[in-house]
Design a protein around this motif. Structure first.
Motif, PDB file in Angstrom:
ATOM      1  N   MET A 115     -70.834 103.601  89.688  1.00  0.00           N
ATOM      2  CA  MET A 115     -72.044 103.671  88.885  1.00  0.00           C
ATOM      3  C   MET A 115     -73.178 102.973  89.638  1.00  0.00           C
ATOM      4  SD  MET A 115     -72.583 102.678  84.915  1.00  0.00           S
ATOM      5  CE  MET A 115     -72.390 104.242  84.116  1.00  0.00           C
ATOM      6  N   THR A 116     -74.361 103.495  89.495  1.00  0.00           N
ATOM      7  CA  THR A 116     -75.521 102.955  90.178  1.00  0.00           C
ATOM      8  C   THR A 116     -75.896 101.579  89.642  1.00  0.00           C
ATOM      9  OG1 THR A 116     -77.808 103.378  90.768  1.00  0.00           O
ATOM     10  CG2 THR A 116     -77.116 104.128  88.614  1.00  0.00           C
ATOM     11  N   SER A 117     -76.555 100.792  90.464  1.00  0.00           N
ATOM     12  CA  SER A 117     -76.973  99.461  90.029  1.00  0.00           C
ATOM     13  C   SER A 117     -78.367  99.480  89.409  1.00  0.00           C
ATOM     14  CB  SER A 117     -76.946  98.494  91.218  1.00  0.00           C
ATOM     15  OG  SER A 117     -77.852  98.945  92.206  1.00  0.00           O
ATOM     16  N   SER A 118     -79.019 100.613  89.394  1.00  0.00           N
ATOM     17  CA  SER A 118     -80.357 100.720  88.833  1.00  0.00           C
ATOM     18  C   SER A 118     -80.287 101.010  87.334  1.00  0.00           C
ATOM     19  CB  SER A 118     -81.139 101.841  89.529  1.00  0.00           C
ATOM     20  OG  SER A 118     -82.322 102.117  88.830  1.00  0.00           O
ATOM     21  N   LEU A 119     -80.773 100.083  86.536  1.00  0.00           N
ATOM     22  CA  LEU A 119     -80.778 100.288  85.097  1.00  0.00           C
ATOM     23  C   LEU A 119     -81.597 101.517  84.732  1.00  0.00           C
ATOM     24  CD1 LEU A 119     -80.024  99.396  82.260  1.00  0.00           C
ATOM     25  CD2 LEU A 119     -82.004  97.862  82.299  1.00  0.00           C
ATOM     26  N   LEU A 120     -82.695 101.719  85.423  1.00  0.00           N
ATOM     27  CA  LEU A 120     -83.539 102.883  85.156  1.00  0.00           C
ATOM     28  C   LEU A 120     -82.746 104.184  85.314  1.00  0.00           C
ATOM     29  CD1 LEU A 120     -86.351 104.051  84.562  1.00  0.00           C
ATOM     30  CD2 LEU A 120     -86.772 104.004  87.027  1.00  0.00           C
ATOM     31  N   LEU A 121     -81.970 104.292  86.383  1.00  0.00           N
ATOM     32  CA  LEU A 121     -81.172 105.501  86.611  1.00  0.00           C
ATOM     33  C   LEU A 121     -80.048 105.641  85.582  1.00  0.00           C
ATOM     34  CD1 LEU A 121     -80.979 105.583  90.496  1.00  0.00           C
ATOM     35  CD2 LEU A 121     -82.297 107.073  88.997  1.00  0.00           C
ATOM     36  N   VAL A 122     -79.411 104.529  85.243  1.00  0.00           N
ATOM     37  CA  VAL A 122     -78.335 104.577  84.255  1.00  0.00           C
ATOM     38  C   VAL A 122     -78.883 105.056  82.913  1.00  0.00           C
ATOM     39  CG1 VAL A 122     -76.705 103.180  82.908  1.00  0.00           C
ATOM     40  CG2 VAL A 122     -76.903 102.847  85.381  1.00  0.00           C
ATOM     41  N   LEU A 123     -80.019 104.511  82.504  1.00  0.00           N
ATOM     42  CA  LEU A 123     -80.620 104.925  81.238  1.00  0.00           C
ATOM     43  C   LEU A 123     -81.004 106.400  81.264  1.00  0.00           C
ATOM     44  CD1 LEU A 123     -82.829 101.809  80.431  1.00  0.00           C
ATOM     45  CD2 LEU A 123     -80.685 102.493  79.325  1.00  0.00           C
ATOM     46  N   ARG A 124     -81.557 106.844  82.379  1.00  0.00           N
ATOM     47  CA  ARG A 124     -81.949 108.264  82.500  1.00  0.00           C
ATOM     48  C   ARG A 124     -80.720 109.167  82.442  1.00  0.00           C
ATOM     49  NH1 ARG A 124     -83.634 112.428  81.049  1.00  0.00           N
ATOM     50  NH2 ARG A 124     -84.449 113.977  82.448  1.00  0.00           N
ATOM     51  N   GLN A 125     -79.618 108.740  83.073  1.00  0.00           N
ATOM     52  CA  GLN A 125     -78.390 109.527  83.034  1.00  0.00           C
ATOM     53  C   GLN A 125     -77.850 109.637  81.606  1.00  0.00           C
ATOM     54  OE1 GLN A 125     -76.049 107.386  85.878  1.00  0.00           O
ATOM     55  NE2 GLN A 125     -77.083 108.306  87.644  1.00  0.00           N
ATOM     56  N   PHE A 126     -77.886 108.538  80.870  1.00  0.00           N
ATOM     57  CA  PHE A 126     -77.429 108.562  79.484  1.00  0.00           C
ATOM     58  C   PHE A 126     -78.359 109.412  78.620  1.00  0.00           C
ATOM     59  CE2 PHE A 126     -74.488 105.335  80.695  1.00  0.00           C
ATOM     60  CZ  PHE A 126     -73.444 105.465  79.800  1.00  0.00           C
ATOM     61  N   GLU A 127     -79.665 109.312  78.852  1.00  0.00           N
ATOM     62  CA  GLU A 127     -80.612 110.149  78.129  1.00  0.00           C
ATOM     63  C   GLU A 127     -80.281 111.626  78.366  1.00  0.00           C
ATOM     64  OE1 GLU A 127     -85.428 110.769  77.751  1.00  0.00           O
ATOM     65  OE2 GLU A 127     -84.603 110.245  79.707  1.00  0.00           O
ATOM     66  N   ARG A 128     -80.029 111.954  79.601  1.00  0.00           N
ATOM     67  CA  ARG A 128     -79.722 113.353  79.957  1.00  0.00           C
ATOM     68  C   ARG A 128     -78.435 113.824  79.277  1.00  0.00           C
ATOM     69  NH1 ARG A 128     -81.597 118.104  81.195  1.00  0.00           N
ATOM     70  NH2 ARG A 128     -80.473 119.174  82.814  1.00  0.00           N
ATOM     71  N   ARG A 129     -77.424 112.963  79.238  1.00  0.00           N
ATOM     72  CA  ARG A 129     -76.158 113.331  78.599  1.00  0.00           C
ATOM     73  C   ARG A 129     -76.330 113.531  77.093  1.00  0.00           C
ATOM     74  NH1 ARG A 129     -71.618 109.374  80.827  1.00  0.00           N
ATOM     75  NH2 ARG A 129     -70.321 110.634  79.443  1.00  0.00           N
ATOM     76  N   ILE A 130     -77.149 112.697  76.461  1.00  0.00           N
ATOM     77  CA  ILE A 130     -77.414 112.860  75.031  1.00  0.00           C
ATOM     78  C   ILE A 130     -78.154 114.171  74.797  1.00  0.00           C
ATOM     79  CG2 ILE A 130     -78.712 111.950  73.059  1.00  0.00           C
ATOM     80  CD1 ILE A 130     -78.099 109.107  74.253  1.00  0.00           C
ATOM     81  N   GLU A 131     -79.184 114.427  75.608  1.00  0.00           N
ATOM     82  CA  GLU A 131     -79.937 115.677  75.465  1.00  0.00           C
ATOM     83  C   GLU A 131     -79.032 116.883  75.642  1.00  0.00           C
ATOM     84  OE1 GLU A 131     -83.166 115.424  78.257  1.00  0.00           O
ATOM     85  OE2 GLU A 131     -84.333 114.104  76.958  1.00  0.00           O
ATOM     86  N   GLN A 132     -78.175 116.864  76.655  1.00  0.00           N
ATOM     87  CA  GLN A 132     -77.264 117.987  76.884  1.00  0.00           C
ATOM     88  C   GLN A 132     -76.309 118.176  75.702  1.00  0.00           C
ATOM     89  OE1 GLN A 132     -77.195 120.272  79.448  1.00  0.00           O
ATOM     90  NE2 GLN A 132     -79.147 119.335  79.977  1.00  0.00           N
TER      91      GLN A 132
END
Length: 125
Positions: free
Chosen positions: A1-18
């Motif tokens: 998993m990436t160490s960037s909180l911004l990327l982690v949040l964006r990935q979770f946002e994308r998974r929720i949207e999908q």
């Protein structure tokens, strides 16, 4: 998993949207429509400027999305009770039912994602 909180949040946002896409498609809603409905479900009576910021949508496109939701009978516009120059938006009874349905789906998706994030099953909700 990436160490960037911004990327982690964006990935979770994308998974929720999908995860929401099938329900949104069935209801003929876009993710932008859902953002508007979600904000108004949590905090009805929003002026357009506040709604745009809360829904993370540009003000220019918010009007188009709200117009569509008004046409569908999901959102109503009213004159602000304290300032007759301002218009506020809220969900109609049908809009509340639709938003609650999508919110239930969203919470189920979030629970799964939190379960993935916290392997011990503690979702801390």
């Amino acid at each position: 998993m990436t160490s960037s909180l911004l990327l982690v949040l964006r990935q979770f946002e994308r998974r929720i949207e999908q995860g929401l896409l099938p329900t949104l498609a069935e209801l003929e809603l876009t993710i932008e429509h859902w953002r508007v409905l979600s904000v108004l479900l949590a905090d009805p009576g929003q002026p357009m400027s506040t709604l745009a910021e809360a829904a993370a949508l540009p003000a220019a496109s918010l009007t188009r999305h709200v117009d569509k939701l008004v046409e569908r009978g999901l959102v109503v516009r009213r004159i602000h009770p304290d300032d007759r120059r301002r218009i506020v938006t809220a969900l109609s009874p049908v809009g509340i039912a639709v938003a609650e349905r999508v919110r239930t789906e969203e919470r189920q998706i979030e629970a799964v994602l939190l379960g993935d994030l916290l392997p011990d099953g503690n979702t801390r909700t």
